[in-house]
Scaffold this motif. Structure first.
Motif, PDB file in Angstrom:
ATOM      1  N   LYS A   3       0.837  -1.191   0.000  1.00 39.72           N
ATOM      2  CA  LYS A   3       0.000   0.000   0.000  1.00 39.72           C
ATOM      3  C   LYS A   3       0.876   1.246   0.000  1.00 39.72           C
ATOM      4  CE  LYS A   3      -3.630  -2.244   2.691  1.00 39.72           C
ATOM      5  NZ  LYS A   3      -4.416  -2.205   3.953  1.00 39.72           N
ATOM      6  N   SER A   4       0.393   2.259  -0.688  1.00 41.65           N
ATOM      7  CA  SER A   4       1.097   3.539  -0.674  1.00 41.65           C
ATOM      8  C   SER A   4       0.832   4.247   0.651  1.00 41.65           C
ATOM      9  CB  SER A   4       0.627   4.412  -1.843  1.00 41.65           C
ATOM     10  OG  SER A   4      -0.756   4.733  -1.689  1.00 41.65           O
ATOM     11  N   ALA A   5       1.621   5.277   0.898  1.00 45.66           N
ATOM     12  CA  ALA A   5       1.462   6.026   2.146  1.00 45.66           C
ATOM     13  C   ALA A   5       0.081   6.671   2.229  1.00 45.66           C
ATOM     14  CB  ALA A   5       2.553   7.095   2.253  1.00 45.66           C
ATOM     15  N   ARG A   6      -0.431   7.144   1.079  1.00 50.25           N
ATOM     16  CA  ARG A   6      -1.751   7.777   1.055  1.00 50.25           C
ATOM     17  C   ARG A   6      -2.848   6.756   1.355  1.00 50.25           C
ATOM     18  NH1 ARG A   6      -4.045  12.397  -0.416  1.00 50.25           N
ATOM     19  NH2 ARG A   6      -6.143  12.391  -1.308  1.00 50.25           N
ATOM     20  N   GLN A   7      -2.746   5.551   0.750  1.00 50.53           N
ATOM     21  CA  GLN A   7      -3.733   4.517   1.011  1.00 50.53           C
ATOM     22  C   GLN A   7      -3.728   4.114   2.480  1.00 50.53           C
ATOM     23  OE1 GLN A   7      -2.458   1.613  -1.911  1.00 50.53           O
ATOM     24  NE2 GLN A   7      -4.245   2.027  -3.206  1.00 50.53           N
ATOM     25  N   ALA A   8      -2.537   4.024   3.064  1.00 51.02           N
ATOM     26  CA  ALA A   8      -2.444   3.673   4.478  1.00 51.02           C
ATOM     27  C   ALA A   8      -3.085   4.746   5.353  1.00 51.02           C
ATOM     28  CB  ALA A   8      -0.982   3.483   4.864  1.00 51.02           C
ATOM     29  N   GLN A   9      -2.887   6.022   4.994  1.00 52.49           N
ATOM     30  CA  GLN A   9      -3.487   7.105   5.759  1.00 52.49           C
ATOM     31  C   GLN A   9      -5.014   7.081   5.657  1.00 52.49           C
ATOM     32  OE1 GLN A   9      -1.644  10.655   4.266  1.00 52.49           O
ATOM     33  NE2 GLN A   9       0.192  10.441   5.542  1.00 52.49           N
ATOM     34  N   ILE A  10      -5.517   6.829   4.432  1.00 52.91           N
ATOM     35  CA  ILE A  10      -6.971   6.768   4.238  1.00 52.91           C
ATOM     36  C   ILE A  10      -7.562   5.605   5.034  1.00 52.91           C
ATOM     37  CG2 ILE A  10      -8.788   6.347   2.540  1.00 52.91           C
ATOM     38  CD1 ILE A  10      -7.062   7.821   0.490  1.00 52.91           C
ATOM     39  N   GLU A  11      -6.902   4.457   4.984  1.00 49.38           N
ATOM     40  CA  GLU A  11      -7.402   3.292   5.720  1.00 49.38           C
ATOM     41  C   GLU A  11      -7.381   3.546   7.223  1.00 49.38           C
ATOM     42  OE1 GLU A  11      -6.282  -1.439   6.333  1.00 49.38           O
ATOM     43  OE2 GLU A  11      -5.412  -0.294   4.661  1.00 49.38           O
ATOM     44  N   LYS A  12      -6.339   4.193   7.710  1.00 49.66           N
ATOM     45  CA  LYS A  12      -6.247   4.496   9.138  1.00 49.66           C
ATOM     46  C   LYS A  12      -7.340   5.465   9.558  1.00 49.66           C
ATOM     47  CE  LYS A  12      -3.024   6.169  12.668  1.00 49.66           C
ATOM     48  NZ  LYS A  12      -1.657   6.689  12.928  1.00 49.66           N
ATOM     49  N   ALA A  13      -7.601   6.473   8.705  1.00 48.46           N
ATOM     50  CA  ALA A  13      -8.647   7.443   9.024  1.00 48.46           C
ATOM     51  C   ALA A  13     -10.030   6.791   9.007  1.00 48.46           C
ATOM     52  CB  ALA A  13      -8.600   8.603   8.035  1.00 48.46           C
ATOM     53  N   ALA A  14     -10.248   5.863   8.061  1.00 51.53           N
ATOM     54  CA  ALA A  14     -11.548   5.195   7.960  1.00 51.53           C
ATOM     55  C   ALA A  14     -11.794   4.257   9.136  1.00 51.53           C
ATOM     56  CB  ALA A  14     -11.639   4.428   6.642  1.00 51.53           C
ATOM     57  N   LEU A  15     -10.745   3.598   9.615  1.00 55.71           N
ATOM     58  CA  LEU A  15     -10.886   2.630  10.703  1.00 55.71           C
ATOM     59  C   LEU A  15     -10.810   3.272  12.080  1.00 55.71           C
ATOM     60  CD1 LEU A  15      -8.741  -0.359   9.380  1.00 55.71           C
ATOM     61  CD2 LEU A  15     -11.235  -0.132   9.395  1.00 55.71           C
ATOM     62  N   TYR A  16     -10.440   4.539  12.149  1.00 60.15           N
ATOM     63  CA  TYR A  16     -10.300   5.189  13.456  1.00 60.15           C
ATOM     64  C   TYR A  16     -11.602   5.157  14.262  1.00 60.15           C
ATOM     65  CZ  TYR A  16      -9.586   8.704  17.041  1.00 60.15           C
ATOM     66  OH  TYR A  16      -9.525   9.348  18.253  1.00 60.15           O
ATOM     67  N   PRO A  17     -12.772   5.516  13.661  1.00 58.63           N
ATOM     68  CA  PRO A  17     -14.013   5.444  14.463  1.00 58.63           C
ATOM     69  C   PRO A  17     -14.306   4.031  14.968  1.00 58.63           C
ATOM     70  CG  PRO A  17     -14.370   6.710  12.461  1.00 58.63           C
ATOM     71  CD  PRO A  17     -13.034   6.049  12.315  1.00 58.63           C
ATOM     72  N   VAL A  18     -14.011   3.012  14.120  1.00 56.74           N
ATOM     73  CA  VAL A  18     -14.251   1.634  14.535  1.00 56.74           C
ATOM     74  C   VAL A  18     -13.343   1.261  15.691  1.00 56.74           C
ATOM     75  CG1 VAL A  18     -14.238  -0.774  13.770  1.00 56.74           C
ATOM     76  CG2 VAL A  18     -14.969   1.033  12.195  1.00 56.74           C
ATOM     77  N   ASP A  19     -12.067   1.637  15.600  1.00 55.45           N
ATOM     78  CA  ASP A  19     -11.125   1.355  16.687  1.00 55.45           C
ATOM     79  C   ASP A  19     -11.517   2.099  17.957  1.00 55.45           C
ATOM     80  OD1 ASP A  19      -9.635  -0.248  15.011  1.00 55.45           O
ATOM     81  OD2 ASP A  19      -8.279   1.373  14.394  1.00 55.45           O
ATOM     82  N   TRP A  20     -12.022   3.327  17.803  1.00 54.57           N
ATOM     83  CA  TRP A  20     -12.424   4.113  18.963  1.00 54.57           C
ATOM     84  C   TRP A  20     -13.586   3.440  19.694  1.00 54.57           C
ATOM     85  CZ3 TRP A  20     -16.591   6.705  20.973  1.00 54.57           C
ATOM     86  CH2 TRP A  20     -16.335   7.705  21.917  1.00 54.57           C
ATOM     87  N   VAL A  21     -14.579   2.978  18.930  1.00 52.58           N
ATOM     88  CA  VAL A  21     -15.729   2.300  19.532  1.00 52.58           C
ATOM     89  C   VAL A  21     -15.308   0.971  20.156  1.00 52.58           C
ATOM     90  CG1 VAL A  21     -17.942   1.193  19.033  1.00 52.58           C
ATOM     91  CG2 VAL A  21     -17.396   3.404  17.998  1.00 52.58           C
ATOM     92  N   GLU A  22     -14.449   0.220  19.467  1.00 48.90           N
ATOM     93  CA  GLU A  22     -14.015  -1.078  19.968  1.00 48.90           C
ATOM     94  C   GLU A  22     -13.235  -0.939  21.269  1.00 48.90           C
ATOM     95  OE1 GLU A  22     -12.881  -5.094  20.425  1.00 48.90           O
ATOM     96  OE2 GLU A  22     -14.581  -4.052  19.542  1.00 48.90           O
TER      97      GLU A  22
END
Length: 264
Positions: A3-22
């Motif tokens: 994954k590129s750095a941008r894809q990794a950043q997008i994935e991290k931003a998308a999963l942040y709410p899920v990780d926060w709730v978990e």
């Protein structure tokens, strides 16, 4: 492909709410535990009767909420409100039809599910509590149908309810008290309609939802039962040597406690 750095950043931003709730609730892990679990290899479509029954209940609950928005639990307005739902409200005839015929389907599916459970031996140890909650759900489902039958407040509903209450009155000891409670007076009237409406909309659905939650938890914890022709038996004999009391573990449950103890 890395994954590129941008894809990794997008994935991290998308999963942040899920990780926060978990991290704060554990809901994600519980959802995975609920949805992704092992089931016997030789199950078939008959094991879907429970899910079909649950779907029928959800349809009843959803359509019931919409009907309650327009129904008036008053003897002078009940029948007129039913006619208004059927003839005037947009798609009211469809929602009422789904609720009316869905009630019969709900009861039929419960009987089929319990028949499958009995024939497959799924009531055996350690699943006795599943069977007990299923029987209670069947009783409450039939009570839900009985209380809802009076709500249209027409001749058929009135006299069918009279017959049903009189049948209850013939039960020993508690029969007359139950009939008096349901009728709410010397004869069926405004108090009866209000009482049946509250039971149908609040009390019985709340009990059904609580029992469904317990029933599903037990099904997930104890696992799905194999068919009678499976080499794995539906129940299992009691082991006199197994640990007793709090913290005791048994074979066949979701977590293999013995293996975890040995690994630790």
């Amino acid at each position: 492909m890395p994954k590129s750095a941008r894809q990794a950043q997008i994935e991290k931003a998308a999963l942040y709410p899920v990780d926060w709730v978990e991290e704060r609730s554990g809901l994600v892990g519980y959802t995975k535990w609920f949805l992704f679990r092992n089931v016997p290899r030789d199950i078939n479509w008959m094991q879907t009767l429970g899910a079909a029954t649950l779907t029928a209940f959800l349809v009843q609950a959803t359509t019931g909420v919409f009907l309650a928005m327009y129904y008036k639990p008053d003897p002078d307005s009940a029948y007129a409100s039913i006619q208004n739902i059927t003839n005037e409200v947009t798609l009211g005839w469809l929602v009422r039809g789904m609720h009316k015929w869905g009630a019969s389907l709900f009861i039929i599916l419960m009987f089929l599910h319990m028949a499958r459970t009995f024939l497959f031996g799924a009531y055996k140890y350690p699943r006795e509590l599943n069977w007990i909650t299923g029987v209670l759900l069947l009783v409450m489902g039939m009570a839900e149908g009985f209380t809802g039958y009076l709500l249209p407040w027409d001749q058929t509903a009135y006299w069918a309810t009279v017959v049903g209450i009189n049948i209850n009155a013939t039960a020993p000891i508690a029969g007359p008290f139950l009939a008096q409670f349901l009728q709410g007076g010397a004869q069926i009237g405004p108090d009866t309609l209000a009482k049946f409406y509250s039971l149908h909309m609040l009390v019985i659905p709340g009990g059904i939802m609580a029992l469904i939650g317990l029933h599903m938890y037990l099904v997930i914890r104890l696992g799905v039962t194999s068919p009678p022709w499976s080499p794995t038996a539906a129940g299992r004999p009691r082991d006199d040597d197994e640990p007793k009391g709090y913290g005791a573990y048994r074979e066949g449950l979701i977590r293999e406690h013995k293996e975890e103890d040995e690994a630790s």
